[in-house]
Scaffold this motif. Sequence first.
Motif, PDB file in Angstrom:
ATOM      1  N   ILE A 297      37.139  35.744  24.383  1.00 27.03           N
ATOM      2  CA  ILE A 297      37.631  35.207  25.164  1.00 27.03           C
ATOM      3  C   ILE A 297      38.224  36.297  26.947  1.00 27.03           C
ATOM      4  CG2 ILE A 297      40.258  34.132  26.091  1.00 27.03           C
ATOM      5  CD1 ILE A 297      39.312  33.102  22.492  1.00 27.03           C
ATOM      6  N   SER A 298      38.945  37.469  26.221  1.00 33.01           N
ATOM      7  CA  SER A 298      39.336  38.392  27.293  1.00 33.01           C
ATOM      8  C   SER A 298      38.259  38.579  28.736  1.00 33.01           C
ATOM      9  CB  SER A 298      39.737  39.900  26.329  1.00 33.01           C
ATOM     10  OG  SER A 298      40.288  40.400  27.257  1.00 33.01           O
ATOM     11  N   GLU A 299      37.233  38.746  27.402  1.00 29.15           N
ATOM     12  CA  GLU A 299      36.008  39.549  28.405  1.00 29.15           C
ATOM     13  C   GLU A 299      35.730  38.351  29.354  1.00 29.15           C
ATOM     14  OE1 GLU A 299      30.850  40.800  27.563  1.00 29.15           O
ATOM     15  OE2 GLU A 299      32.382  40.182  26.061  1.00 29.15           O
ATOM     16  N   VAL A 300      35.327  37.388  28.752  1.00 32.05           N
ATOM     17  CA  VAL A 300      34.746  36.019  30.093  1.00 32.05           C
ATOM     18  C   VAL A 300      36.201  35.700  31.108  1.00 32.05           C
ATOM     19  CG1 VAL A 300      34.647  33.725  29.828  1.00 32.05           C
ATOM     20  CG2 VAL A 300      33.090  34.888  28.043  1.00 32.05           C
ATOM     21  N   TYR A 301      37.231  36.201  30.321  1.00 24.54           N
ATOM     22  CA  TYR A 301      38.467  36.128  31.637  1.00 24.54           C
ATOM     23  C   TYR A 301      38.491  37.249  32.517  1.00 24.54           C
ATOM     24  CZ  TYR A 301      44.040  34.923  32.729  1.00 24.54           C
ATOM     25  OH  TYR A 301      44.533  34.765  32.899  1.00 24.54           O
ATOM     26  N   THR A 302      38.145  37.834  32.024  1.00 24.87           N
ATOM     27  CA  THR A 302      38.317  39.243  33.346  1.00 24.87           C
ATOM     28  C   THR A 302      37.220  39.061  33.750  1.00 24.87           C
ATOM     29  OG1 THR A 302      39.117  40.400  31.958  1.00 24.87           O
ATOM     30  CG2 THR A 302      37.875  41.620  33.336  1.00 24.87           C
ATOM     31  N   ARG A 303      35.890  38.907  33.322  1.00 26.90           N
ATOM     32  CA  ARG A 303      34.920  39.009  33.915  1.00 26.90           C
ATOM     33  C   ARG A 303      34.314  37.859  35.379  1.00 26.90           C
ATOM     34  NH1 ARG A 303      29.324  41.341  30.841  1.00 26.90           N
ATOM     35  NH2 ARG A 303      28.717  41.409  31.969  1.00 26.90           N
ATOM     36  N   SER A 304      35.253  36.278  34.283  1.00 24.20           N
ATOM     37  CA  SER A 304      34.937  35.340  35.350  1.00 24.20           C
ATOM     38  C   SER A 304      35.874  35.697  36.353  1.00 24.20           C
ATOM     39  CB  SER A 304      36.229  34.025  34.316  1.00 24.20           C
ATOM     40  OG  SER A 304      37.172  34.003  34.173  1.00 24.20           O
ATOM     41  N   CYS A 305      36.900  36.344  36.535  1.00 25.41           N
ATOM     42  CA  CYS A 305      38.165  36.452  37.400  1.00 25.41           C
ATOM     43  C   CYS A 305      37.696  37.347  38.396  1.00 25.41           C
ATOM     44  CB  CYS A 305      39.465  37.270  37.024  1.00 25.41           C
ATOM     45  SG  CYS A 305      40.296  35.606  36.409  1.00 25.41           S
ATOM     46  N   ILE A 306      37.102  38.246  37.439  1.00 20.98           N
ATOM     47  CA  ILE A 306      36.253  39.272  39.423  1.00 20.98           C
ATOM     48  C   ILE A 306      35.227  38.892  40.253  1.00 20.98           C
ATOM     49  CG2 ILE A 306      35.325  40.823  37.449  1.00 20.98           C
ATOM     50  CD1 ILE A 306      37.376  42.499  39.733  1.00 20.98           C
ATOM     51  N   ALA A 353      40.149  32.222  41.989  1.00 28.08           N
ATOM     52  CA  ALA A 353      40.613  33.988  41.326  1.00 28.08           C
ATOM     53  C   ALA A 353      41.215  33.662  39.907  1.00 28.08           C
ATOM     54  CB  ALA A 353      41.382  33.975  42.507  1.00 28.08           C
ATOM     55  N   THR A 354      41.410  31.951  39.435  1.00 20.23           N
ATOM     56  CA  THR A 354      42.453  33.020  38.206  1.00 20.23           C
ATOM     57  C   THR A 354      40.447  32.591  37.371  1.00 20.23           C
ATOM     58  OG1 THR A 354      42.426  30.704  38.154  1.00 20.23           O
ATOM     59  CG2 THR A 354      44.466  31.505  38.706  1.00 20.23           C
ATOM     60  N   GLY A 355      39.646  32.153  37.864  1.00 18.15           N
ATOM     61  CA  GLY A 355      38.565  32.528  36.902  1.00 18.15           C
ATOM     62  C   GLY A 355      38.685  31.046  35.481  1.00 18.15           C
ATOM     63  N   ALA A 356      38.188  31.781  34.110  1.00 18.77           N
ATOM     64  CA  ALA A 356      38.838  30.742  33.260  1.00 18.77           C
ATOM     65  C   ALA A 356      40.002  30.707  32.765  1.00 18.77           C
ATOM     66  CB  ALA A 356      37.704  31.751  31.983  1.00 18.77           C
ATOM     67  N   LYS A 419      51.495  34.071  26.347  1.00 17.96           N
ATOM     68  CA  LYS A 419      51.491  33.059  24.372  1.00 17.96           C
ATOM     69  C   LYS A 419      50.236  34.097  24.009  1.00 17.96           C
ATOM     70  CE  LYS A 419      54.428  30.746  24.645  1.00 17.96           C
ATOM     71  NZ  LYS A 419      55.780  29.745  23.560  1.00 17.96           N
ATOM     72  N   THR A 420      49.393  34.585  25.147  1.00 28.15           N
ATOM     73  CA  THR A 420      48.058  34.843  24.503  1.00 28.15           C
ATOM     74  C   THR A 420      48.343  36.886  25.085  1.00 28.15           C
ATOM     75  OG1 THR A 420      46.554  35.044  25.955  1.00 28.15           O
ATOM     76  CG2 THR A 420      47.234  32.978  24.795  1.00 28.15           C
ATOM     77  N   GLY A 421      48.806  37.268  25.461  1.00 32.16           N
ATOM     78  CA  GLY A 421      48.283  38.748  25.999  1.00 32.16           C
ATOM     79  C   GLY A 421      47.639  39.281  26.802  1.00 32.16           C
ATOM     80  N   LEU A 422      46.812  37.814  27.288  1.00 30.38           N
ATOM     81  CA  LEU A 422      46.009  38.710  28.180  1.00 30.38           C
ATOM     82  C   LEU A 422      45.991  38.483  29.593  1.00 30.38           C
ATOM     83  CD1 LEU A 422      43.203  35.777  26.215  1.00 30.38           C
ATOM     84  CD2 LEU A 422      42.756  38.499  26.254  1.00 30.38           C
ATOM     85  N   TRP A 423      45.519  39.329  30.476  1.00 24.24           N
ATOM     86  CA  TRP A 423      45.560  39.481  31.519  1.00 24.24           C
ATOM     87  C   TRP A 423      44.214  40.287  32.340  1.00 24.24           C
ATOM     88  CZ3 TRP A 423      50.012  38.127  34.733  1.00 24.24           C
ATOM     89  CH2 TRP A 423      49.481  38.911  36.180  1.00 24.24           C
ATOM     90  N   PRO A 424      44.108  39.607  33.332  1.00 18.61           N
ATOM     91  CA  PRO A 424      42.578  39.778  33.522  1.00 18.61           C
ATOM     92  C   PRO A 424      41.971  40.809  34.764  1.00 18.61           C
ATOM     93  CG  PRO A 424      42.939  37.832  34.774  1.00 18.61           C
ATOM     94  CD  PRO A 424      44.933  37.780  33.600  1.00 18.61           C
ATOM     95  N   PHE A 425      43.423  41.552  35.975  1.00 21.34           N
ATOM     96  CA  PHE A 425      44.054  41.540  37.272  1.00 21.34           C
ATOM     97  C   PHE A 425      43.555  43.243  36.560  1.00 21.34           C
ATOM     98  CE2 PHE A 425      45.128  37.140  37.688  1.00 21.34           C
ATOM     99  CZ  PHE A 425      44.038  36.365  38.642  1.00 21.34           C
ATOM    100  N   ASP A 426      42.829  43.538  37.693  1.00 22.83           N
ATOM    101  CA  ASP A 426      43.111  45.061  37.633  1.00 22.83           C
ATOM    102  C   ASP A 426      43.337  45.264  39.152  1.00 22.83           C
ATOM    103  OD1 ASP A 426      40.367  45.660  38.355  1.00 22.83           O
ATOM    104  OD2 ASP A 426      40.041  45.713  36.185  1.00 22.83           O
ATOM    105  N   THR A 427      42.661  47.322  39.628  1.00 23.60           N
ATOM    106  CA  THR A 427      42.871  47.412  41.162  1.00 23.60           C
ATOM    107  C   THR A 427      41.796  46.713  41.927  1.00 23.60           C
ATOM    108  OG1 THR A 427      42.004  49.361  39.802  1.00 23.60           O
ATOM    109  CG2 THR A 427      44.621  49.102  40.453  1.00 23.60           C
ATOM    110  N   ARG A 428      40.388  46.342  40.655  1.00 23.42           N
ATOM    111  CA  ARG A 428      39.521  46.237  41.965  1.00 23.42           C
ATOM    112  C   ARG A 428      39.387  44.604  42.318  1.00 23.42           C
ATOM    113  NH1 ARG A 428      35.349  45.669  36.838  1.00 23.42           N
ATOM    114  NH2 ARG A 428      37.303  44.544  35.758  1.00 23.42           N
ATOM    115  N   ASN A 429      40.408  44.357  41.370  1.00 19.93           N
ATOM    116  CA  ASN A 429      40.095  43.058  42.833  1.00 19.93           C
ATOM    117  C   ASN A 429      41.210  43.019  43.895  1.00 19.93           C
ATOM    118  OD1 ASN A 429      41.292  41.994  39.121  1.00 19.93           O
ATOM    119  ND2 ASN A 429      39.863  40.783  40.251  1.00 19.93           N
TER     120      ASN A 429
END
Length: 494
Positions: A297-306, A353-356, A419-429
């Motif tokens: 889920i984290s991988e899909v979230y991060t890559r979908s956003c970027i 930009a919010t991806g999945a 709720k889940t601790g998932l955060w998809p953004f970093d400096t690349r965005n």
Amino acid sequence: MGIIQKQTLKGSVYSYIGVLIGFLNMGILMPRIFSAEQIGLTQVMLSIATILSQFGNLGFVDLSNRIFPWFRDTKTANRGFLGLGLLITLAGTIIIFLILVFNLDYIVYSNAEKSSLLNDYAGLLPLLLVLTIWFTFFDNYVKILYNAVLGTFLRDLLIRILNSALIILFFLRVIDFDSFILLYILNQGLPQVIILIIWMVRNNQMVTGNFRLHIDRDMAKQLASLAFYGLVTGIGGIAVSNIDKYMINYHLGLDQAGIYAISFYFATIIMIPGRALGKIAIPVIADAWKRDDIKTISEVYTRSCINQIAVGTLLVAGIIGNLHNIYRILPPSYAGGEWIIILVSLANFITNATGASVIILGTSKYYRYQTVLMLFLIFLVLITNYFLIPVMGVEGAALASLISVLIGSAFRIYLIWIKTGLWPFDTRNIAIILAGTGAFLVSLVIPHLPLIPDIIVRSALIGALFLSAVWFFRLSEDINGMISSAFRFLGLSK
């Protein structure tokens, strides 16, 4: 990730071919063949049917996205899930159909002053509603069977091809406007439903099974709860993206709704990769929640956003950079809609930009928060449109969309984080957005050229500068991989 990448790419190809055909329809043919009021009629009817169709499926579409992994079993016809869906959707169709039929007089009365054309064709709304409900049902069912591409082809490409044929037939006076509207409405669902059913039959998926063998009292209560929250969430999501056209019609009339729809169309191009992603990501993420596979889920979230930010940034830069060309293509009567395109483009960019995120929250155990958020968004959209449209006209509707999407997206990202601790953004965005902004600013130095050369040169410059920055700084693993594949295909690298 392989199935997501493959089907997202293939779906996007179909969608962008559809965009070209849609551009021919909405950008060139319809503004020159139909009046703004006639265009507004088609868009307002579609908006009304789309919103009401969410009541017609009684929340089953959102329910199936979340619960189907627990039913998936080819040996028992997915534990009778299709039969359950057909029964619920049929009941919902009958209920909302009767409600609409008995309230058609109100629709006619409330639009009598500003939208006489809608009054003339309001009797076709029940037909459009039924087609919309069943197209949505079968499209979603095929999607959760891991075939997201077929629905994308039908919705984004086939409908537009057939619309082109209808527009040409009307232009050649083979059919009159009455026949055009009837065939236009049939085209919104009838061919698609037939094709989806044929696919299901050929793939041995049109088997209803016996859901009563697999649903006990506790499961029934859970399904009812999910359906209720799914119903509210579905209504909210559709209302947020469709209520603006109806409220423009209510305040300003069908002609202004038509002008808004034409400008609005150009900004919807930004949403296409996100729609393709969403179709296939839903079953993948739902299955991951079932396994408690947070890593996937984290991988899909991060890559979908970027990836969505990268594609969205490029498209926003290209669209805004070519605003003057868009209004050189459209008839003069549509001039002045630049801010509609800018504001709606930014709203769509934020959504992408919010991806999945919508899928992650909606298929998780925190799905009730999604429902509360949607209720808040419905209220926000109604309030902002109600106050901004009378003051700012059609630009007010575009600004209302931007405000609502910005606030709603921020809340959703925050909810997932706490709720889940998932955060998809970093400096690349941030770097990607800066690269797109820089490419757009550089394109401004190009003097205005004749239409076609201007579009080609300006778009090529923006694309080359942006993709070069993404490639050089390695801002997106997936985009860099596609660029490398393109270089290898052209023989420019090993």
